[in-house]
Structures are given as C-alpha cells and as structure tokens.
Write a protein that holds these residues in place. Structure first.
Motif, PDB file in Angstrom:
ATOM      1  N   LYS A  68       0.867  -1.348  -0.101  1.00  0.00           N
ATOM      2  CA  LYS A  68       0.180  -0.157   0.106  1.00  0.00           C
ATOM      3  C   LYS A  68       0.813   1.488   0.022  1.00  0.00           C
ATOM      4  O   LYS A  68       0.596   2.321  -0.808  1.00  0.00           O
ATOM      5  N   ASN A  69       1.923   1.212   0.548  1.00  0.00           N
ATOM      6  CA  ASN A  69       2.955   2.235   0.765  1.00  0.00           C
ATOM      7  C   ASN A  69       3.673   2.406  -0.753  1.00  0.00           C
ATOM      8  O   ASN A  69       3.733   3.468  -1.247  1.00  0.00           O
ATOM      9  N   HIS A  70       3.925   1.444  -1.264  1.00  0.00           N
ATOM     10  CA  HIS A  70       4.574   1.442  -2.572  1.00  0.00           C
ATOM     11  C   HIS A  70       3.407   1.966  -3.868  1.00  0.00           C
ATOM     12  O   HIS A  70       3.936   2.914  -4.611  1.00  0.00           O
ATOM     13  N   LEU A  71       2.225   1.736  -3.401  1.00  0.00           N
ATOM     14  CA  LEU A  71       1.034   2.316  -4.605  1.00  0.00           C
ATOM     15  C   LEU A  71       0.935   3.597  -4.097  1.00  0.00           C
ATOM     16  O   LEU A  71       0.737   4.498  -5.141  1.00  0.00           O
ATOM     17  N   SER A  72       0.898   4.070  -2.939  1.00  0.00           N
ATOM     18  CA  SER A  72       0.571   5.295  -2.579  1.00  0.00           C
ATOM     19  C   SER A  72       1.949   6.363  -3.436  1.00  0.00           C
ATOM     20  O   SER A  72       1.656   7.395  -3.873  1.00  0.00           O
TER      21      SER A  72
END
Length: 175
Positions: free
Chosen positions: A166-170
């Motif tokens: 989710k951090n990478h997507l953000s």
C-alpha cells in the motif's frame, strides 16, 4: 505533482486490477457448472484485494466490470448484469482507507461479501429459472468459491502487507 498525472496513474492501476480480475475469473481455475451455465472461480480474491487498495469508485469499476466481462466473454452472458451488481456491492464491504490491507474491517468484509455473493446469485438464479428450490444446489459451490477466494486474499494480503504494497502504491500515485 500535477493531479492529472496522479489521476491517470490511478486509472492505469485500476485498469490493471480490472484486467487481472478478468483473467483470474475467466481462466484461472475456471470450473464450469453446466446446470446453470455459471462457473466457480477465484476472481473474488482479486476483487477483495482491489477493494482494499483502490479508492472505492475505482475498486467498484475494477471488480464489477472485470468479473462481469468474464461472464460476458466466457459463455455466461446472462449473468453479466447481475454479476456487475453483485460484485460491485461486494466491493463496498471493504475499505482502502487503512494503512494495511488486512485490517479488522476487511477481515469481516470477507464474510459480508461472501454473503452478498451467495445470496445475490441465489436470487439471480431464482429469478432466471423461476424456481426457488433449484438454486439451492448452487449454494455449496458458491460457498466454496468465496471461502477459497477469502483464504487466497488473506494469504496475499499478509504478503502484501509485509512488503508494504500500500505504501508502494501510494508512492506511485503521488510521484
């Protein structure tokens, strides 16, 4: 960063989820059920994952359209519209607003979405076949489908949470 670029990236990621949902639903462990022209699949795992990572309207588009396209293009056209509605409602059980994929709400959502799926297809088949009894035979297959998809979602969710997806997507969306 221009928000136009962010929106474009979000649409691209949504399209990727839609395509993956379609492919998994249509072709990965796609088990036909001749009695109803339906099938058992594991595409709901991708639907749950998309619903946990994408903003709700985008997750609805990816999951609902991806699974409805699968019906339309694999010989179950009669189910395409009900699938769009049922799968879109299933997405609404999940949230993408938590730091992790597997939060308490999303774990409970597996069961709520499973109930919507089983109940939604029971009602769909009752209407299509003008019979309240024959769709009961489909319930065990639908339960297996949602249980297997839920289990896969949890396993992938654990891996994705450990990898901080989710951090990478953000980060991708806000570059």
């Amino acid at each position: 960063m221009n928000t136009g670029y962010q929106k474009n990236r979000l649409w691209i990621i949504t399209a990727l989820f839609l395509a993956l949902t379609f492919l998994v639903t249509a072709y990965l462990l796609h088990i036909p059920v001749p009695a109803t022209d339906g099938y058992i699949h594991l595409g709901d795992a991708l639907l749950y994952l998309g619903a946990s990572m994408l903003p709700t309207p985008f997750a609805v588009a990816a999951g609902g359209i991806g699974e409805a396209l699968s019906d339309a293009l694999t010989g179950s056209l009669i189910y395409a519209l009900p699938t769009l509605i049922i799968k879109s409602c299933m997405v609404l059980c999940f949230t993408s607003r938590r730091a992790t994929i597997l939060c308490k709400r999303n774990l409970v959502a597996i069961f709520a979405a499973g109930g919507i799926c089983v109940g939604g297809y029971y009602l769909t088949e009752a209407v299509l076949f003008h019979n309240l009894l024959s769709p009961i035979l489909e319930i065990p297959g639908n339960v297996v489908q949602v249980a297997a998809s839920g289990a896969i979602y949890v396993v992938v969710g654990i891996a994705f949470d450990r990898a901080k997806m989710k951090n990478h997507l953000s980060a991708v969306l806000h570059r």
